[in-house]
Design a protein around this motif. Structure first.
Motif, PDB file in Angstrom:
ATOM      1  N   LEU A   1       0.962  -1.096   0.166  1.00 38.10           N
ATOM      2  CA  LEU A   1       0.089  -0.018   0.058  1.00 38.10           C
ATOM      3  C   LEU A   1       0.733   1.342  -0.060  1.00 38.10           C
ATOM      4  CD1 LEU A   1      -3.033   1.033   0.519  1.00 38.10           C
ATOM      5  CD2 LEU A   1      -2.526   1.191   2.800  1.00 38.10           C
ATOM      6  N   SER A   2       1.922   1.262   0.771  1.00 37.38           N
ATOM      7  CA  SER A   2       2.870   2.332   0.860  1.00 37.38           C
ATOM      8  C   SER A   2       3.508   2.640  -0.409  1.00 37.38           C
ATOM      9  CB  SER A   2       3.951   2.235   1.894  1.00 37.38           C
ATOM     10  OG  SER A   2       3.363   1.692   3.286  1.00 37.38           O
TER      11      SER A   2
ATOM     12  N   VAL B   1       2.098   6.915  -6.811  1.00 32.60           N
ATOM     13  CA  VAL B   1       1.064   7.985  -7.142  1.00 32.60           C
ATOM     14  C   VAL B   1       1.423   9.314  -6.617  1.00 32.60           C
ATOM     15  CG1 VAL B   1      -1.381   8.813  -6.808  1.00 32.60           C
ATOM     16  CG2 VAL B   1      -0.829   6.197  -7.097  1.00 32.60           C
ATOM     17  N   PHE B   2       2.066   9.632  -5.655  1.00 31.89           N
ATOM     18  CA  PHE B   2       1.964  11.185  -5.189  1.00 31.89           C
ATOM     19  C   PHE B   2       3.483  11.494  -5.454  1.00 31.89           C
ATOM     20  CE2 PHE B   2      -1.788   9.872  -2.985  1.00 31.89           C
ATOM     21  CZ  PHE B   2      -2.213  10.928  -2.928  1.00 31.89           C
ATOM     22  N   GLY B   3       4.407  10.506  -5.823  1.00 28.01           N
ATOM     23  CA  GLY B   3       5.697  10.996  -6.065  1.00 28.01           C
ATOM     24  C   GLY B   3       5.615  11.799  -7.451  1.00 28.01           C
ATOM     25  N   GLY B   4       4.585  11.510  -8.307  1.00 32.55           N
ATOM     26  CA  GLY B   4       4.651  12.040  -9.581  1.00 32.55           C
ATOM     27  C   GLY B   4       3.543  13.308  -9.473  1.00 32.55           C
TER      28      GLY B   4
ATOM     29  N   SER C   1       3.078   4.036  11.258  1.00 32.65           N
ATOM     30  CA  SER C   1       4.258   4.744  11.372  1.00 32.65           C
ATOM     31  C   SER C   1       4.899   4.104   9.921  1.00 32.65           C
ATOM     32  CB  SER C   1       5.102   4.258  12.565  1.00 32.65           C
ATOM     33  OG  SER C   1       4.488   4.581  13.564  1.00 32.65           O
ATOM     34  N   LEU C   2       5.121   3.031   9.758  1.00 33.20           N
ATOM     35  CA  LEU C   2       5.458   2.081   8.426  1.00 33.20           C
ATOM     36  C   LEU C   2       5.086   2.672   7.316  1.00 33.20           C
ATOM     37  CD1 LEU C   2       7.376  -0.179   7.148  1.00 33.20           C
ATOM     38  CD2 LEU C   2       5.336  -1.433   7.180  1.00 33.20           C
TER      39      LEU C   2
ATOM     40  N   PHE D   1       5.760   6.920   2.751  1.00 34.23           N
ATOM     41  CA  PHE D   1       5.086   7.517   1.966  1.00 34.23           C
ATOM     42  C   PHE D   1       5.887   8.894   1.607  1.00 34.23           C
ATOM     43  CE2 PHE D   1       1.893  11.271   2.137  1.00 34.23           C
ATOM     44  CZ  PHE D   1       1.509  11.493   0.932  1.00 34.23           C
ATOM     45  N   GLN D   2       6.405   9.559   2.825  1.00 34.72           N
ATOM     46  CA  GLN D   2       6.971  10.549   2.765  1.00 34.72           C
ATOM     47  C   GLN D   2       8.122  10.757   1.959  1.00 34.72           C
ATOM     48  OE1 GLN D   2       6.079  13.504   4.421  1.00 34.72           O
ATOM     49  NE2 GLN D   2       4.127  12.295   5.238  1.00 34.72           N
ATOM     50  N   PHE D   3       8.612   9.648   1.312  1.00 36.90           N
ATOM     51  CA  PHE D   3       9.745   9.715   0.323  1.00 36.90           C
ATOM     52  C   PHE D   3       9.504  10.126  -0.950  1.00 36.90           C
ATOM     53  CE2 PHE D   3      12.283   7.008   3.153  1.00 36.90           C
ATOM     54  CZ  PHE D   3      13.495   7.554   2.965  1.00 36.90           C
TER      55      PHE D   3
END
Length: 267
Positions: A52-53, A59-62, A202-203, A208-210
């Motif tokens: 999921l992560s 998706v959000f990287g782009g 947390s995982l 995701f923050q990457f």
């Protein structure tokens, strides 16, 4: 002789211990193994959260990289796009849980998340289309796509929260059942649910923050490499769109998780 007698007794004691160990019933060994915490079960749910992560990372990287260029590339249109996106996002957050429940029953978690991520991909790719600086009919394309992103965003994020909650609840049920008696099982379930929810969230956010860093690095590399090229804008947004598409397709590989209510009823 008396000198060798202690050694003989020691050997006999060791032989007796070995025979007793071999005589332990197979059922006893299985019971001992079953009493161990179900770390493998937790690993299974943790792997689902990792998938999921990675989907959200793609998706959000782009998307985040493309969104960060909205106002600098499109000026007034960029502001309108952001207003439409977050306005719809805010309004539909209020009804997202009810919609998610109905759509989950029809489409399933995996397909629903993948479908909800597709407007992100389309929005990123739409930035490759040249837009006039003044209002024109072509503005309808990016505005419409940003509205669609605002519609599907609450479903995607509520679905993410629901999926992690299911993983945490199912993992907690297995761990609590392994270690607690029937009388203490309810307390153990609450404790393990809190612990698993913290671990899995947390995982998720650690991965995701990457997305912001990955999208920014990719954008910077393309802009630096093709700074003097006429196709830099096309290559940039096609690359970011591909990253988002791969993230959306990752959702299709998610293992299915039953609802926490169904899991507790089954237990």
């Amino acid at each position: 002789t008396d000198a060798t007698r202690p050694y003989i007794l020691t050997l006999r004691a060791l032989a007796a211990m070995a025979s007793n160990a071999e005589a332990v019933p197979r059922s006893g060994q299985l019971l001992l193994a079953a009493s161990q915490p179900s770390a493998r079960s937790e690993d299974r749910f943790r792997s689902a959260v990792v998938i999921l992560s990675i989907g959200f990372l793609g998706v959000f990287g782009g998307f985040n990289a493309a969104q960060g260029l909205q106002t600098s590339l499109n000026a007034t249109l960029g502001n309108i796009n952001l207003a439409c996106l977050y306005g719809m996002f805010t309004l539909l957050c209020l009804v997202a849980p009810a919609l998610l429940d109905a759509l989950n029953r029809r489409l399933g978690q995996r397909l629903l998340m993948a479908v909800c991520a597709l407007p992100y991909v389309a929005m990123v790719l739409s930035n490759a289309v040249e837009m006039p600086p003044k209002p024109a009919a072509t503005w309808a394309l990016p505005i419409t796509l940003n509205i669609l992103v605002g519609i599907t965003s609450p479903l995607l994020w509520t679905g993410q929260n629901d999926y992690i909650c299911r993983c945490a609840t199912l993992a907690a049920l297995e761990r609590a059942t392994d270690e607690a008696s029937a009388a203490a099982e309810e307390v153990a379930i609450k404790r393990w649910t809190s612990l698993m929810t913290t671990r899995f969230n947390s995982l998720f956010f650690a991965v995701f923050q990457f997305s912001g860093m990955c999208g920014t690095l990719l954008s910077s590399a393309i802009l630096l490499a093709l700074a003097d090229s006429s196709v830099v804008k096309d290559v940039l947004f096609l690359s970011l769109g591909l990253v988002s598409l791969l993230g959306a397709l990752t959702f299709l590989s998610l293992p299915s998780m039953e609802s926490s209510g169904a899991a507790e009823s089954a237990s």
